[in-house]
Design a protein around this motif. Structure first.
Motif, PDB file in Angstrom:
ATOM      1  N   VAL A   1       0.805  -1.070  -0.475  1.00  0.00           N
ATOM      2  CA  VAL A   1       0.049  -0.345   0.231  1.00  0.00           C
ATOM      3  C   VAL A   1       1.131   1.157  -0.052  1.00  0.00           C
ATOM      4  O   VAL A   1       1.202   1.452   0.920  1.00  0.00           O
ATOM      5  CB  VAL A   1      -1.169  -0.321   1.393  1.00  0.00           C
ATOM      6  CG1 VAL A   1      -1.667   1.244   1.268  1.00  0.00           C
ATOM      7  CG2 VAL A   1      -1.779  -1.603   1.176  1.00  0.00           C
TER       8      VAL A   1
ATOM      9  N   ASP B   1      -2.029   5.073  -2.936  1.00  0.00           N
ATOM     10  CA  ASP B   1      -3.017   4.558  -2.841  1.00  0.00           C
ATOM     11  C   ASP B   1      -3.868   4.298  -2.138  1.00  0.00           C
ATOM     12  O   ASP B   1      -5.279   4.210  -2.204  1.00  0.00           O
ATOM     13  CB  ASP B   1      -2.436   2.789  -2.691  1.00  0.00           C
ATOM     14  CG  ASP B   1      -1.935   1.716  -3.577  1.00  0.00           C
ATOM     15  OD1 ASP B   1      -2.237   2.434  -5.018  1.00  0.00           O
ATOM     16  OD2 ASP B   1      -1.076   1.433  -3.197  1.00  0.00           O
TER      17      ASP B   1
ATOM     18  N   SER C   1      -6.301   7.679  -3.035  1.00  0.00           N
ATOM     19  CA  SER C   1      -7.438   7.254  -4.491  1.00  0.00           C
ATOM     20  C   SER C   1      -8.300   6.649  -4.114  1.00  0.00           C
ATOM     21  O   SER C   1      -9.372   6.589  -3.791  1.00  0.00           O
ATOM     22  CB  SER C   1      -6.488   6.016  -5.096  1.00  0.00           C
ATOM     23  OG  SER C   1      -6.367   5.117  -4.476  1.00  0.00           O
TER      24      SER C   1
ATOM     25  N   ARG D   1      -7.149  -5.833  -4.898  1.00  0.00           N
ATOM     26  CA  ARG D   1      -6.607  -5.098  -5.825  1.00  0.00           C
ATOM     27  C   ARG D   1      -7.597  -4.888  -7.047  1.00  0.00           C
ATOM     28  O   ARG D   1      -7.200  -4.048  -7.813  1.00  0.00           O
ATOM     29  CB  ARG D   1      -4.774  -5.689  -5.888  1.00  0.00           C
ATOM     30  CG  ARG D   1      -4.163  -5.063  -7.462  1.00  0.00           C
ATOM     31  CD  ARG D   1      -4.115  -4.083  -6.044  1.00  0.00           C
ATOM     32  NE  ARG D   1      -2.665  -3.094  -6.551  1.00  0.00           N
ATOM     33  CZ  ARG D   1      -2.067  -2.190  -6.196  1.00  0.00           C
ATOM     34  NH1 ARG D   1      -2.427  -0.405  -5.900  1.00  0.00           N
ATOM     35  NH2 ARG D   1      -0.595  -1.349  -6.582  1.00  0.00           N
TER      36      ARG D   1
ATOM     37  N   GLN E   1      -9.992  -2.561  -7.215  1.00  0.00           N
ATOM     38  CA  GLN E   1      -9.638  -0.834  -7.074  1.00  0.00           C
ATOM     39  C   GLN E   1      -8.993  -0.560  -8.201  1.00  0.00           C
ATOM     40  O   GLN E   1      -9.064   0.353  -8.680  1.00  0.00           O
ATOM     41  CB  GLN E   1      -7.799  -0.967  -5.903  1.00  0.00           C
ATOM     42  CG  GLN E   1      -7.544   0.725  -5.851  1.00  0.00           C
ATOM     43  CD  GLN E   1      -6.076   0.380  -5.766  1.00  0.00           C
ATOM     44  OE1 GLN E   1      -6.011  -0.741  -5.399  1.00  0.00           O
ATOM     45  NE2 GLN E   1      -5.401   1.675  -5.409  1.00  0.00           N
ATOM     46  N   VAL E   2      -8.453  -1.113  -8.999  1.00  0.00           N
ATOM     47  CA  VAL E   2      -7.299  -0.502 -10.309  1.00  0.00           C
ATOM     48  C   VAL E   2      -8.042  -0.857 -11.323  1.00  0.00           C
ATOM     49  O   VAL E   2      -8.441   0.249 -12.700  1.00  0.00           O
ATOM     50  CB  VAL E   2      -5.932  -1.502 -10.402  1.00  0.00           C
ATOM     51  CG1 VAL E   2      -5.401  -1.477 -11.764  1.00  0.00           C
ATOM     52  CG2 VAL E   2      -4.852  -1.781  -9.405  1.00  0.00           C
TER      53      VAL E   2
ATOM     54  N   VAL F   1      -1.571   2.549  -9.301  1.00  0.00           N
ATOM     55  CA  VAL F   1      -2.800   2.920  -9.205  1.00  0.00           C
ATOM     56  C   VAL F   1      -2.648   4.243 -10.889  1.00  0.00           C
ATOM     57  O   VAL F   1      -4.290   4.634 -11.090  1.00  0.00           O
ATOM     58  CB  VAL F   1      -2.428   4.681  -8.558  1.00  0.00           C
ATOM     59  CG1 VAL F   1      -0.961   5.245  -8.588  1.00  0.00           C
ATOM     60  CG2 VAL F   1      -4.058   4.726  -7.956  1.00  0.00           C
TER      61      VAL F   1
END
Length: 476
Positions: free
Chosen positions: A78, A82, A85, A142, A145-146, A456
């Motif tokens: 992390v 991140d 974001s 992940r 998130q991405v 990110v």
């Protein structure tokens, strides 16, 4: 005789002209802060500005050094970017909730919602069917998130052309910072280990993330080119010259990164962007770039033999004796294919590739890659992925995951391309920059996958491209 006097109250001191008393200024600041928070919760003017500013801050925070040696095998890494974001996702979530409370509709185009939802559902299915669901859970988070939450947040944070210019300009600023550090590393011999020396430009990311700087510089180069083309069309000559100069200067750290994948991806992106805007400019730019390369490499010796040798290795990948990194990459691709053939529908689950690699890899595959320099000691980093995003998704999420992932990327690309070509010749520079960024990412995914502190920014590229494809008319 007693003299009786009446105390007369002293008047408050008169503040200097143009300045309120400290107490009044503090009260005003408190009320302004309260108003800002209230507007964020209710969708006022501050809510329109805050997400774009927060998104720009996230891009800049990617440049923060992550420290020295780190454990690349850890399940979760992390970074500050991140965390911010996630804050961006939260602010945009509050904005959506406030809009829904007011009865607003059409906050997110249906096609965009379906494409992103497909990736979410496919990752969830692959996690549920994983060989180790607990291990795959961090990979699922992940992926969401991405490829889902942050891109949607970027899409929702952009309202006007100035917001788009802000994010593209921030990409340029981040690239200039990283590129400057990278050039200094090459000139002083303090970069990452490469070809017997410590001259590889890696910026603030260190030797363990040798691809990160080249990605940031590439993003900034493409963004600068788009902003220069837009300023050129609007006859803002100073802005066009400034952004054009920035794009040209960023070629130097990109070359010194010795990243073949980034070179190829940048060439494809810039070529397409110029084809959409001005073919004659593309031809002139190609001639100028060739002349600059001759002067910098041949005349001044910048990068010299290393750049030439690296370029030559691109053509040697199909020969009988490709270099070691290339042969390892081909072996990893074959390994991913072998894993998928045993688990074709849902794959082995997110984050499971390292556990299945050795059982399917050729015996000649290296145990890892050597890294050193840029402030870190020698280490041997394990090969935790196939270095191809498409094959990574195929092996870990199967055909279901690859179909959803491909539909998202291809859907955004085709929609954006059609939207830019609809008016005919003279596509604006901002749209060309968005398409160029997406093309860069699509090509780079053939040679790389997600991972590291700059990951990110993949979300931001996808979010910017989605904005170009599905955003309101007149914003490009």
């Amino acid at each position: 005789m007693t003299l009786l006097t009446t105390a007369v109250p002293r008047p408050d001191p008169v503040p200097p002209p143009g300045r309120a008393p400290l107490r009044i200024r503090a009260d005003r600041a408190g009320r302004a802060l309260a108003d800002t928070v209230g507007q964020l919760l209710t969708g006022g003017p501050a809510a329109d500005r805050a997400p774009a500013v927060l998104a720009a801050a996230t891009v800049l925070l990617v440049c923060l050094p992550t420290g020295g040696d780190r454990d690349v095998t850890a399940a979760v890494h992390v970074t500050t970017a991140d965390v911010v974001s996630v804050g961006l996702v939260g602010v945009c979530g509050l904005r959506v909730v406030a809009a829904l409370r007011r009865g607003a509709t059409g906050l997110l185009p249906v096609r965009a919602a379906l494409l992103f939802a497909g990736v979410l559902l496919a990752a969830a299915v692959a996690t549920a069917a994983s060989q180790d669901p607990a291990q795959s859970l961090s990979g699922f988070v992940r992926i969401v998130q991405v490829f889902v939450l942050v891109p949607l947040a970027v899409l929702l944070s952009l309202r006007q052309r100035r917001d788009l210019r802000l994010l593209l300009g921030t990409l340029v600023a981040a690239a200039v910072v990283e590129g400057s550090v990278g050039v200094e590393q090459y000139l002083t011999g303090t970069g990452a280990s490469y070809d017997g020396g410590t001259v590889r430009a890696v910026g603030t990311f260190g030797a363990q993330d040798i691809m990160a700087m080249s990605a940031v510089v590439s993003y900034g180069l493409i963004a600068a080119l788009g902003l220069a083309l837009e300023a050129r069309a609007a006859r803002r000559r100073r802005a066009a010259a400034g952004y054009g100069l920035a794009a040209l200067l960023l070629v130097v750290p990109l070359a010194l990164s010795f990243s073949r994948g980034s070179w190829i991806a940048t060439g494809c992106a810039v070529t397409l962007a110029l084809l959409l805007t001005d073919v004659r400019l593309l031809l002139r730019g190609a001639v100028f770039a060739l002349a600059a390369a001759v002067v910098l490499v041949g005349g001044l010796g910048l990068g010299g033999d290393s750049v030439v040798a690296r370029l030559g290795s691109i053509a040697s990948v199909t020969g009988g004796a490709p270099d070691h990194s290339v042969s390892d990459r081909y072996d990893l691709w074959a390994t991913a294919g072998a894993i998928w053939r045993q688990h074709p529908a849902t794959g082995i689950g997110p984050k499971e590739f390292p556990q299945f690699r050795d059982a399917h890899a050729p015996l000649r595959l290296s145990s890892g890659s050597d890294t050193a320099g840029a402030g870190a000691g020698y280490s041997r980093e394990p090969l935790l992925s196939p270095h191809n995003m498409y094959l990574l998704v195929l092996s870990e999420q199967g055909l279901i995951g690859l179909t959803a992932f491909g539909a998202l990327l291809l859907g955004v690309f085709l929609t954006l391309l059609l939207r830019l070509r609809r008016p005919g010749p003279g596509t604006n520079g901002l749209g060309a920059a968005l398409l160029g960024l997406l093309v860069w990412q699509l090509v780079d995914f053939v040679y790389a996958d997600i991972g590291g502190p700059a990951t990110v920014l993949v979300s931001f590229v996808l979010g910017l491209a989605a904005f170009g494809a599905f955003g309101a008319a007149g914003t490009l």
